[in-house]
Structures are given as C-alpha cells and as structure tokens.
Write a protein that holds these residues in place. Structure first.
Motif, short mmCIF file in Angstrom:
data_model
loop_
_atom_site.label_atom_id
_atom_site.label_comp_id
_atom_site.label_asym_id
_atom_site.label_seq_id
_atom_site.Cartn_x
_atom_site.Cartn_y
_atom_site.Cartn_z
N SER A 62 0.79 -1.07 -0.01
CA SER A 62 -0.13 0.01 -0.08
C SER A 62 0.96 1.23 0.19
O SER A 62 2.05 1.28 0.35
CB SER A 62 -1.00 -0.05 1.24
OG SER A 62 -0.21 -0.08 2.48
N THR A 65 -0.87 7.92 2.54
CA THR A 65 -1.30 9.27 1.79
C THR A 65 -0.60 10.24 2.79
O THR A 65 -0.08 9.92 3.92
CB THR A 65 -2.82 9.08 1.93
OG1 THR A 65 -3.17 9.35 3.35
CG2 THR A 65 -3.37 7.97 1.02
N LYS A 70 -3.37 7.01 7.19
CA LYS A 70 -3.99 6.33 5.97
C LYS A 70 -3.36 6.12 4.78
O LYS A 70 -2.23 6.61 4.49
CB LYS A 70 -5.15 7.37 5.79
CG LYS A 70 -6.23 7.62 6.93
CD LYS A 70 -7.31 8.37 6.14
CE LYS A 70 -8.35 8.52 7.56
NZ LYS A 70 -9.45 9.08 7.01
N ARG A 72 -3.37 3.80 0.79
CA ARG A 72 -4.34 3.27 -0.16
C ARG A 72 -3.60 1.95 -1.05
O ARG A 72 -2.30 2.04 -0.93
CB ARG A 72 -4.13 4.40 -1.63
CG ARG A 72 -4.82 5.85 -1.21
CD ARG A 72 -6.21 5.78 -1.64
NE ARG A 72 -6.86 6.93 -1.32
CZ ARG A 72 -8.00 7.20 -1.74
NH1 ARG A 72 -8.63 6.54 -2.42
NH2 ARG A 72 -8.43 8.40 -1.22
N SER A 75 -2.39 0.48 -7.20
CA SER A 75 -2.84 0.11 -8.25
C SER A 75 -1.90 -0.58 -9.04
O SER A 75 -0.72 -0.91 -8.50
CB SER A 75 -3.05 1.42 -8.85
OG SER A 75 -1.77 1.93 -9.48
N ASP A 132 -6.11 12.57 2.35
CA ASP A 132 -6.13 11.16 2.02
C ASP A 132 -6.38 10.74 0.69
O ASP A 132 -6.49 9.65 0.14
CB ASP A 132 -7.55 10.54 2.93
CG ASP A 132 -8.82 11.50 2.07
OD1 ASP A 132 -8.61 12.82 1.78
OD2 ASP A 132 -9.82 10.79 2.00
N ARG A 133 -6.17 11.67 -0.31
CA ARG A 133 -6.17 11.72 -1.77
C ARG A 133 -4.83 11.95 -2.32
O ARG A 133 -4.65 11.94 -3.65
CB ARG A 133 -7.37 12.30 -2.36
CG ARG A 133 -8.69 11.78 -1.67
CD ARG A 133 -9.82 12.64 -2.38
NE ARG A 133 -10.16 12.16 -3.77
CZ ARG A 133 -11.19 12.67 -4.47
NH1 ARG A 133 -11.82 13.67 -3.81
NH2 ARG A 133 -11.33 12.10 -5.58
N TRP A 152 -5.26 10.41 -6.24
CA TRP A 152 -6.38 9.47 -6.28
C TRP A 152 -7.62 10.32 -6.40
O TRP A 152 -8.23 10.76 -5.59
CB TRP A 152 -6.37 8.72 -5.04
CG TRP A 152 -5.44 7.58 -5.09
CD1 TRP A 152 -5.60 6.43 -6.07
CD2 TRP A 152 -4.01 7.35 -4.58
NE1 TRP A 152 -4.43 5.46 -5.72
CE2 TRP A 152 -3.60 6.18 -4.97
CE3 TRP A 152 -3.40 8.19 -3.73
CZ2 TRP A 152 -2.34 5.70 -4.54
CZ3 TRP A 152 -2.25 8.24 -3.54
CH2 TRP A 152 -1.74 6.90 -3.50
N GLU A 154 -10.73 9.01 -7.77
CA GLU A 154 -11.63 8.06 -7.61
C GLU A 154 -11.07 6.77 -7.12
O GLU A 154 -10.16 6.26 -7.43
CB GLU A 154 -12.45 7.82 -9.00
CG GLU A 154 -13.07 8.93 -9.58
CD GLU A 154 -14.20 9.56 -8.78
OE1 GLU A 154 -14.77 8.73 -7.96
OE2 GLU A 154 -14.48 10.86 -8.78
N PRO A 155 -11.54 6.05 -6.02
CA PRO A 155 -11.25 4.85 -5.56
C PRO A 155 -11.05 3.85 -6.55
O PRO A 155 -12.10 3.77 -7.57
CB PRO A 155 -12.27 4.51 -4.54
CG PRO A 155 -13.12 5.69 -4.25
CD PRO A 155 -12.89 6.45 -5.53
N GLY A 156 -10.08 2.85 -6.65
CA GLY A 156 -10.05 1.93 -7.64
C GLY A 156 -9.34 2.45 -9.18
O GLY A 156 -9.09 1.50 -9.82
N GLU A 157 -9.12 3.55 -9.12
CA GLU A 157 -8.45 4.08 -10.43
C GLU A 157 -7.00 4.16 -10.30
O GLU A 157 -6.44 4.33 -9.17
CB GLU A 157 -9.14 5.55 -10.80
CG GLU A 157 -10.60 5.75 -10.99
CD GLU A 157 -10.77 5.08 -12.43
OE1 GLU A 157 -10.11 5.34 -13.41
OE2 GLU A 157 -11.94 4.46 -12.52
#
Length: 188
Positions: A62, A65, A70, A72, A75, A132-133, A152, A154-157
C-alpha cells in the motif's frame, strides 16, 4: 474506469519505460554534467550529483497518503513500479519507498509547502484534494519544493501524477505517462 486487460498492458508498457529510463542514465548523466558545469559547478561537484542508485525490490502492498495513518492499496501500475525497483535515485529524481514518503510528509518544511499550496496555488493538488487523496511519488528537491505527487481522484482508479518544479505544474493521467515524460516521450 480502465479495463483489466488494458491495465495489464499498460503495466507491461510501464516496465519497458522504466527499463528505458534506467538504461538511458548515461545519456542523462552526460547532459547533466555539461549543463551543471555551464552554470559554474565544478566537474567534481557535478559528478557527485550525477549518480544512479537503484535499491533492491522490497515488498510494498500500500501507499501511505498525506493523511496520518491512512494508505491506499497499490494500483496495478504502482505495483509494477515497486516490483521493478526499490529505492531509486537518478541524478535529481528520487523515487520513494513508502517509509520515505512517511518521513518526508512528516517534516515541517513539507507540511508548510502543502499549506502554502492550499492557501495560495489555486487548482494545485493540495488545493483541490484532501490529504487522504494525496501521496508522494518522488522528490527532486525537498528544499525547493520540487515533488511529484500521486492524486487519487476516484477509488480503484490509477492515481494521476502531478509534478511541481520551479513554480510549474505538470499533470499526467497515470504513472506510465509520467515515465514517458521522464524519457522525453510525453503524450501529454
């Protein structure tokens, strides 16, 4: 959202771009030496800066961020980056491992830089997105605030890459396009 097959193809293309970047170091080093010495740096000083050091691959699952505690999930392209190399220094560019991201993000100088961007640089990544992004991808100069950030949306992108250097901002749709830019083959 990018399809799975497309992402796998892009991750393979990213490996090619990272290999190209790695193996073209000699060309970049020679260009850097000429430029640095033209600005008054001694040859010895320039050679001391003109290094490439690539650490062994370490397990990364991971990406932290800028929000304390936190992270992510990686990807597909970030996973490909960390499966290719660990800590990676190349002349000025330092591609970070997660522990280095945490260290830099906790410094007063970096937090001040983020705060200034939020307050004074409309449309910058820190202005538009919460901690967090955002994450750090690389550092060219901590002192001068030359960073590349992961954004980031969008989540998952795949995260975008936004590079800040000398009061300029460069945006890339994802890591593959950022490496193409580093290789002088930008599509953006």
């Amino acid at each position: 959202m990018i399809g799975t097959d497309t992402l796998q193809g892009m991750a393979l293309e990213l490996q090619v771009e990272m290999s190209h970047y790695r193996h073209q170091f000699g060309v970049r080093r020679n260009d850097f030496l000429v430029e640095a010495m033209s600005y008054g740096m001694s040859e010895e000083e320039a050679r001391a800066c003109a290094i490439q050091r690539i650490g062994p691959v370490v397990p990364v699952t991971s990406m932290p961020t800028l929000a304390l505690g936190k992270s992510r999930p990686l990807s597909p392209m970030l996973a490909a980056r960390y499966q290719y190399a660990g800590d990676w220094k190349d002349i000025h560019e330092h591609l970070l491992l997660p522990n280095e991201v945490l260290r830099i993000a906790a410094t007063e100088q970096f937090r001040s830089w983020i705060s200034d961007m939020r307050n004074y640089w409309v449309e910058s990544a820190p202005y538009r997105f919460g901690d967090d992004r955002l994450s750090l991808l690389s550092v060219a100069s901590e002192k001068e605030g030359h960073f590349s950030m992961l954004v980031w949306r969008e989540p998952g992108e795949e995260p975008e890459v936004w590079t800040y250097a000398s009061q300029h901002e460069y945006r890339f749709r994802h890591l593959l396009h950022w490496f193409k830019w580093l290789n002088g083959r930008s599509e953006e």
